[in-house]
Scaffold this active site. Structure first.
Site, short mmCIF file in Angstrom:
data_model
loop_
_atom_site.label_atom_id
_atom_site.label_comp_id
_atom_site.label_asym_id
_atom_site.label_seq_id
_atom_site.Cartn_x
_atom_site.Cartn_y
_atom_site.Cartn_z
N ASP A 17 0.72 -1.18 0.02
CA ASP A 17 -0.03 -0.05 -0.33
C ASP A 17 0.55 1.58 -0.19
O ASP A 17 0.85 2.48 0.75
CB ASP A 17 -1.00 -0.06 1.19
CG ASP A 17 -1.81 -0.86 1.39
OD1 ASP A 17 -1.96 -2.06 0.37
OD2 ASP A 17 -2.20 -1.20 2.19
N ASP A 55 -4.77 -0.59 -1.75
CA ASP A 55 -5.94 -0.64 -1.16
C ASP A 55 -7.33 0.02 -2.18
O ASP A 55 -6.53 0.60 -3.10
CB ASP A 55 -5.74 0.30 -0.03
CG ASP A 55 -7.02 -0.28 1.04
OD1 ASP A 55 -7.38 -1.14 1.30
OD2 ASP A 55 -7.01 0.82 1.28
N HIS A 57 -11.13 1.01 -2.48
CA HIS A 57 -12.56 0.64 -2.41
C HIS A 57 -13.07 1.47 -3.42
O HIS A 57 -13.17 2.58 -3.67
CB HIS A 57 -12.45 1.37 -0.98
CG HIS A 57 -11.03 0.62 0.23
ND1 HIS A 57 -11.66 -0.05 0.80
CD2 HIS A 57 -11.09 1.61 1.14
CE1 HIS A 57 -10.46 -0.73 1.55
NE2 HIS A 57 -10.03 0.42 1.51
N HIS A 61 -17.92 2.77 0.64
CA HIS A 61 -17.13 1.69 1.50
C HIS A 61 -17.63 1.74 2.86
O HIS A 61 -17.53 2.50 3.81
CB HIS A 61 -15.74 1.35 1.62
CG HIS A 61 -15.15 0.04 1.71
ND1 HIS A 61 -13.98 -0.67 2.96
CD2 HIS A 61 -14.93 -0.69 1.03
CE1 HIS A 61 -14.00 -1.17 3.03
NE2 HIS A 61 -14.37 -1.89 1.84
N HIS A 90 -10.50 6.55 2.27
CA HIS A 90 -9.41 6.65 1.54
C HIS A 90 -9.27 5.59 0.01
O HIS A 90 -10.02 4.68 0.34
CB HIS A 90 -8.41 6.52 2.68
CG HIS A 90 -8.40 4.95 3.38
ND1 HIS A 90 -9.63 4.53 3.88
CD2 HIS A 90 -8.18 3.58 2.71
CE1 HIS A 90 -9.38 3.18 4.21
NE2 HIS A 90 -8.59 2.61 3.02
N LYS A 115 -7.08 -5.11 -3.12
CA LYS A 115 -7.88 -5.76 -1.74
C LYS A 115 -8.90 -4.00 -1.40
O LYS A 115 -8.45 -3.21 -1.96
CB LYS A 115 -6.84 -6.19 -1.50
CG LYS A 115 -5.52 -4.41 -0.40
CD LYS A 115 -5.24 -5.69 0.14
CE LYS A 115 -3.93 -4.18 1.35
NZ LYS A 115 -5.01 -3.67 1.79
N CYS A 160 -2.02 -3.12 7.83
CA CYS A 160 -1.82 -4.01 6.44
C CYS A 160 -0.69 -4.86 6.12
O CYS A 160 -0.70 -6.27 5.79
CB CYS A 160 -2.42 -3.30 4.96
SG CYS A 160 -3.59 -2.25 5.14
#
Ligand SMILES: [Zn+2]
Length: 218
Positions: A17, A55, A57, A61, A90, A115, A160
């Site tokens: 990330d 990351d 989203h 989310h 984010h 992810k 993470c």
């Protein structure tokens, strides 16, 4: 003195990330998050095999405080799979904040693993979503490629990176965290908890200087 590690073709560097939103100026900035980029670039040069996580989203989310009226960021809520920390919005798909840092230079990275794309489940780990059951497919990929040892670096150490290292062990890989190539957030003692957990699971934390120079030929 820390042992030296010679990198072989069965080793992979998992870079977690390194995205604009997790660096100073981003919506969920990890203190000093940008500082690890030059070190990660040079570390990556010592590995033939590198995987990046991102990351990623959808809007609205479940992990966003804005999806829960009246709840501020960094508070926790109970959801179907347990306790979830609420974060500022984010890494929304295809926004500038979700992009990799411009100064991250790892052209030989072989896989970008996204992810957190299921609206109703967060995913700290690169291996499992936060229900700890839904696979991302990474374990199968790494096994099929013949990797046995996973070195981890990136953001954030206590979320993470932590969950990815823990799940790497759970999937029977050796997991080694390159600690000076990580930065943490520290929510409610999460840095200390992470170190304790790593010790209990046999996950080693090493400095980047413990990785021997020299790239193995693929
Ligand atoms: Zn996220």
């Amino acid at each position: 003195m820390t042992d030296k590690f010679t990198i072989s073709d069965r080793d992979v560097l998992l870079v977690v990330d390194i995205q604009d939103d997790f660096c100073p100026g981003g919506s969920l900035a990890v203190p000093g998050g940008d500082e690890v980029v030059p070190l990660i670039n040079s570390l990556a040069g010592k590995f033939s095999h590198v995987v990046l996580t991102q990351d990623w989203h959808p809007r609205g989310h479940l992990s966003f405080a804005s999806s829960h009226p009246g709840k501020p960021p960094y508070q926790t809520i109970e959801v179907s799979y347990g306790t979830q920390v609420l974060w500022p919005d984010h890494c929304v798909q295809a926004t500038a904040g979700a992009a990799f840092r411009k100064d991250l230079e790892i052209p030989h990275a072989e896989l970008v693993l996204r992810k957190g794309y299921h609206r109703e489940i967060d995913s700290y780990s690169a291996f499992y979503e936060n229900d700890r059951k839904t696979h991302t497919g990474l374990a199968g990929y790494l096994r099929e490629r013949g990797f046995t040892r996973i070195f981890l670096a990136g953001l954030a150490f206590d979320f993470c990176v932590r969950y990815s290292a823990e799940d790497a062990r759970r999937e029977d890989f050796e997991a080694i965290v390159i600690e000076d190539a990580c930065r943490g957030i520290d929510v409610d003692g999460s840095m200390a908890d992470t170190r304790e957990l790593f010790t209990s699971l046999g996950i080693r934390c090493i400095p980047a200087s413990a990785i021997e120079d020299g790239l193995v030929s693929p």
